[in-house]
Design a protein around this motif. Structure first.
Motif, short mmCIF file in Angstrom:
data_model
loop_
_atom_site.label_atom_id
_atom_site.label_comp_id
_atom_site.label_asym_id
_atom_site.label_seq_id
_atom_site.Cartn_x
_atom_site.Cartn_y
_atom_site.Cartn_z
N SER A 169 -2.16 -0.36 10.03
CA SER A 169 -3.42 0.09 9.96
C SER A 169 -4.02 -0.39 10.31
O SER A 169 -5.36 -0.88 10.53
N SER A 170 -3.77 -0.91 11.79
CA SER A 170 -4.13 -1.14 12.60
C SER A 170 -5.04 -1.02 14.24
O SER A 170 -5.58 -1.35 14.89
N GLY A 214 -2.76 12.78 15.99
CA GLY A 214 -4.14 13.13 15.48
C GLY A 214 -3.52 13.08 14.20
O GLY A 214 -4.57 13.54 13.47
N THR A 215 -2.53 12.90 13.66
CA THR A 215 -2.06 12.72 12.15
C THR A 215 -3.03 11.47 11.69
O THR A 215 -3.16 10.13 12.15
N ILE A 216 -3.53 11.65 10.50
CA ILE A 216 -4.79 11.10 10.04
C ILE A 216 -4.56 10.70 8.31
O ILE A 216 -4.18 11.64 7.96
N VAL A 217 -4.05 9.52 7.84
CA VAL A 217 -3.02 9.31 6.49
C VAL A 217 -4.52 8.43 5.88
O VAL A 217 -5.33 7.58 6.94
N ALA A 218 -4.83 8.35 5.02
CA ALA A 218 -5.57 7.28 4.12
C ALA A 218 -4.39 6.27 3.81
O ALA A 218 -3.07 6.43 2.28
N LYS A 219 -5.49 5.08 3.47
CA LYS A 219 -4.08 3.92 2.97
C LYS A 219 -4.86 3.72 1.93
O LYS A 219 -6.19 2.77 1.90
N ILE A 220 -3.60 3.47 0.60
CA ILE A 220 -4.62 2.86 -0.66
C ILE A 220 -3.52 1.82 -0.98
O ILE A 220 -2.85 1.55 -0.86
N ALA A 266 -0.08 17.59 5.93
CA ALA A 266 -1.15 17.26 5.24
C ALA A 266 -1.28 17.33 3.36
O ALA A 266 -0.92 18.14 3.32
N GLY A 267 -1.83 16.42 2.54
CA GLY A 267 -1.62 16.84 1.34
C GLY A 267 0.18 15.45 0.66
O GLY A 267 0.25 14.98 -0.68
N GLY A 268 1.07 15.16 1.49
CA GLY A 268 1.78 14.42 1.43
C GLY A 268 1.50 12.26 1.33
O GLY A 268 0.27 12.78 1.58
N ILE A 269 2.41 12.47 0.09
CA ILE A 269 1.53 11.16 -0.41
C ILE A 269 3.25 9.73 -0.69
O ILE A 269 4.42 10.91 -0.23
N SER A 271 1.00 -1.07 0.27
CA SER A 271 -0.19 0.01 -0.29
C SER A 271 0.50 1.29 -0.15
O SER A 271 2.13 0.98 0.25
N PHE A 272 0.65 2.38 -0.13
CA PHE A 272 1.57 3.42 -0.17
C PHE A 272 0.37 4.73 0.69
O PHE A 272 -1.46 4.55 1.34
N TYR A 273 0.33 5.82 1.16
CA TYR A 273 -0.35 6.59 2.25
C TYR A 273 -0.33 7.84 1.37
O TYR A 273 0.68 8.90 1.30
N VAL A 274 -1.67 8.37 1.82
CA VAL A 274 -2.04 9.77 1.42
C VAL A 274 -1.74 10.55 2.91
O VAL A 274 -3.02 10.36 3.48
N ILE A 275 -0.76 11.47 3.23
CA ILE A 275 -1.53 12.21 4.42
C ILE A 275 -2.52 13.63 4.56
O ILE A 275 -2.80 14.19 3.61
#
Length: 125
Positions: A35-36, A82-88, A57-60, A8-12
């Protein structure tokens, strides 16, 4: 984490992520990005090795290893509460391609640009 398969990769989405070269010297000093669902915060920067960069934020990150299907070469750690990332994942990309090819092409173009910028700044030594 370093040497894990890049599935996977991540988007902040918010917060900050530190990218490090090297490994942790103390297993309990912090939690790696995963992703736990655990709280993921860097507590002691000294245990992570050399800083490569900090992304906002916005970094990949993680896309080059993901795209090349190789093991991770760097370590990513949340460096702000409070950092949130999207796992793709690959299945997410395939689903997007099936549902909206135009959006998928735009995403591929953005990821290619990010990859080129990352590789241009990568220290080969």
């Amino acid at each position: 984490t370093i040497d894990d398969a890049a599935e996977s990769f991540y988007v902040i989405l918010s917060g900050c992520v530190g990218i490090f070269r090297g490994t942790r010297s103390d297993e309990d000093s912090a939690k790696y990005l995963s992703s736990s669902g655990r709280k993921l915060v860097m507590e002691n920067r000294d245990n992570f090795g050399d800083v490569v960069s900090y992304l906002q934020a916005g970094g990949i990150f993680g896309y080059v290893d993901f795209f090349l299907k190789r093991e991770r070469s760097l370590c990513a750690v949340c460096s702000k509460d409070g950092t949130i990332v999207a796992k793709i994942t690959r299945s997410h990309l395939k689903e997007l391609q099936n549902k909206n090819e135009d959006l998928h092409r735009v995403l591929e173009k953005i990821l290619l640009q990010v990859s080129l910028a990352e590789l241009a700044n990568f220290d080969v030594a």
